[in-house]
Design a protein around this motif. Structure first.
Motif, PDB file in Angstrom:
ATOM      1  N   VAL A  46      -0.548 -11.137   7.672  1.00  0.00           N
ATOM      2  CA  VAL A  46      -1.860 -11.323   8.305  1.00  0.00           C
ATOM      3  C   VAL A  46      -2.941 -10.721   7.417  1.00  0.00           C
ATOM      4  CG1 VAL A  46      -1.013 -11.465  10.661  1.00  0.00           C
ATOM      5  CG2 VAL A  46      -1.479  -9.225   9.652  1.00  0.00           C
ATOM      6  N   SER A  47      -2.864 -10.961   6.124  1.00  0.00           N
ATOM      7  CA  SER A  47      -3.838 -10.394   5.193  1.00  0.00           C
ATOM      8  C   SER A  47      -5.239 -10.903   5.537  1.00  0.00           C
ATOM      9  CB  SER A  47      -3.487 -10.793   3.756  1.00  0.00           C
ATOM     10  OG  SER A  47      -2.217 -10.289   3.399  1.00  0.00           O
ATOM     11  N   GLY A  48      -6.170  -9.977   5.670  1.00  0.00           N
ATOM     12  CA  GLY A  48      -7.548 -10.321   5.966  1.00  0.00           C
ATOM     13  C   GLY A  48      -7.842 -10.523   7.430  1.00  0.00           C
ATOM     14  N   LEU A  49      -6.823 -10.439   8.301  1.00  0.00           N
ATOM     15  CA  LEU A  49      -7.028 -10.652   9.731  1.00  0.00           C
ATOM     16  C   LEU A  49      -7.167  -9.299  10.433  1.00  0.00           C
ATOM     17  CD1 LEU A  49      -7.085 -13.241  11.506  1.00  0.00           C
ATOM     18  CD2 LEU A  49      -4.739 -12.691  12.176  1.00  0.00           C
ATOM     19  N   ALA A  50      -8.057  -9.218  11.419  1.00  0.00           N
ATOM     20  CA  ALA A  50      -8.285  -7.956  12.148  1.00  0.00           C
ATOM     21  C   ALA A  50      -8.654  -8.280  13.587  1.00  0.00           C
ATOM     22  CB  ALA A  50      -9.392  -7.149  11.485  1.00  0.00           C
ATOM     23  N   ARG A  51      -8.690  -7.239  14.428  1.00  0.00           N
ATOM     24  CA  ARG A  51      -9.120  -7.436  15.809  1.00  0.00           C
ATOM     25  C   ARG A  51     -10.567  -7.935  15.835  1.00  0.00           C
ATOM     26  NH1 ARG A  51      -6.955  -2.115  19.145  1.00  0.00           N
ATOM     27  NH2 ARG A  51      -4.712  -2.445  18.765  1.00  0.00           N
ATOM     28  N   GLY A  52     -10.794  -8.914  16.693  1.00  0.00           N
ATOM     29  CA  GLY A  52     -12.117  -9.505  16.768  1.00  0.00           C
ATOM     30  C   GLY A  52     -12.326 -10.675  15.842  1.00  0.00           C
ATOM     31  N   SER A  53     -11.316 -10.967  14.961  1.00  0.00           N
ATOM     32  CA  SER A  53     -11.446 -12.136  14.090  1.00  0.00           C
ATOM     33  C   SER A  53     -11.503 -13.404  14.929  1.00  0.00           C
ATOM     34  CB  SER A  53     -10.276 -12.206  13.105  1.00  0.00           C
ATOM     35  OG  SER A  53     -10.278 -11.089  12.244  1.00  0.00           O
ATOM     36  N   ALA A  54     -12.208 -14.382  14.417  1.00  0.00           N
ATOM     37  CA  ALA A  54     -12.424 -15.611  15.166  1.00  0.00           C
ATOM     38  C   ALA A  54     -11.158 -16.462  15.192  1.00  0.00           C
ATOM     39  CB  ALA A  54     -13.575 -16.401  14.564  1.00  0.00           C
ATOM     40  N   VAL A  55     -11.057 -17.241  16.271  1.00  0.00           N
ATOM     41  CA  VAL A  55     -10.011 -18.251  16.416  1.00  0.00           C
ATOM     42  C   VAL A  55     -10.713 -19.589  16.534  1.00  0.00           C
ATOM     43  CG1 VAL A  55      -8.088 -19.092  17.791  1.00  0.00           C
ATOM     44  CG2 VAL A  55      -8.443 -16.624  17.520  1.00  0.00           C
ATOM     45  N   ASN A  56     -10.452 -20.502  15.591  1.00  0.00           N
ATOM     46  CA  ASN A  56     -11.088 -21.815  15.574  1.00  0.00           C
ATOM     47  C   ASN A  56     -10.065 -22.890  15.908  1.00  0.00           C
ATOM     48  OD1 ASN A  56     -13.346 -20.453  14.825  1.00  0.00           O
ATOM     49  ND2 ASN A  56     -13.422 -21.282  12.731  1.00  0.00           N
TER      50      ASN A  56
END
Length: 318
Positions: A46-56
């Motif tokens: 999950v490189s670059g992914l964090a809490r609050g990241s958008a889901v499209n």
């Protein structure tokens, strides 16, 4: 009394402002978990992914990442809990990938691939929420193939070192030198090459004219064959028919002649042989008479000696 009432009023106003600010913040953040659906996604990285990241969903923002957890029992996977707005069609065939946003290193969760008319993904998973399957993204595929890519680059580098060894460099230098020599020789014969090209073009033009003349000749020959060849063929057929008739008559005549020859051999030829024998006997008798006349002409005429009587073969047999 008035002082206490002022403090109560100030406190009430402050509490009201605090509640209003809190509600305003909730409205700005649109935090409304009651109308959202929760799903789990299991990624390898999950490189670059964090809490609050958008889901499209097909490029449209539909939710956010709420939780990212390592899985002690399966450390090669990371569980990502997302929340999606109600009404978003998470159907069978939907897959999740991690996509990078520009060159900032920030990543989002991208959903795509729902099948029209398919049932919804609503079966609870091992952590209580439905599970959306994953598909390797472009970055994931690149990272997965990175070891193979590096190995191929290393092999290519080693082969390039072998090709560019000192001995091969000398050979390449010789080849380039010979190429320069050939190029110079060709450049010095520029006029001859141009003349040869001109001659080739002239030859091609003559060939085209010859081909056109042959086409005209073939057309004329075809017309001549159509105009005079057909009557000639008809006359030839008639001649062949007459020749066939003549051959038939000749064959009949040959058969008749063969029959006459057989009859001649059977009847006439024996008679001719007998006649020849009689003629030979007569010739001998005449020879004897002539000899007698030479010896004694008078006696032969007067009848001193009686001549033998001549009898043909036909009378002898009687």
């Amino acid at each position: 009394m008035e002082t206490r009432s002022n403090h109560v009023l100030v406190g009430a106003v402050a509490i009201a402002l605090f509640i209003a600010a809190f509600l305003f913040i909730l409205w700005i953040a649109r935090v409304d978990t009651s109308d959202r659906q929760k799903y789990d996604i299991f990624f390898r990285s999950v490189s670059g992914l964090a809490r609050g990241s958008a889901v499209n969903y097909s490029g449209v923002p539909v939710g956010t990442v709420q939780e990212i957890r390592l899985m002690p029992e399966t450390p090669n996977f990371v569980r990502v809990r997302i929340e999606i707005d109600e009404g978003v069609p998470i159907l069978q065939g939907t897959v999740a990938t991690i996509a990078s946003v520009g060159f900032t290193g920030v990543s989002i969760v991208e959903l795509e691939g729902a099948i029209k008319g398919a049932p919804a993904i609503d079966e609870p998973g091992p952590y209580g929420a439905p599970v959306i399957p994953t598909k390797p993204g472009a970055l994931g595929q690149l990272l997965d193939s990175a070891p193979q890519l590096l190995e191929r680059i290393s092999t290519l580098t080693a082969r390039l070192n072998e090709v560019l060894s000192p001995q091969n460099q000398d050979s390449i230098a010789g080849i380039l030198k010979n190429t320069n020599t050939i190029t110079a020789a060709v450049a010095s014969r520029d006029g001859d090459i141009a003349e040869a090209v001109t001659e080739i073009r002239a030859t091609i033009a003559e060939t085209r004219k010859t081909a056109a003349a042959l086409a005209v000749l073939a057309d004329s020959t075809s017309k001549l064959v159509d105009a005079e060849g057909k009557p000639l063929v008809a006359d030839l057929r008639k001649t062949l028919q007459h020749a066939d008739t003549a051959l038939s008559e000749l064959e009949a005549t040959s058969r008749a002649a063969r029959t006459g020859a057989e009859a001649f051999n059977a009847h006439t030829l024996p008679e001719v042989n007998l006649l020849v024998g009689d003629l030979r006997e007569m010739s001998r008798s005449l020879g004897a008479i002539a000899a007698k006349l030479d010896e004694d002409p008078a006696g032969a005429l007067v009848g001193g000696r009686k001549l033998p009587e001549y009898k043909p073969d036909g009378d002898r047999n009687r």
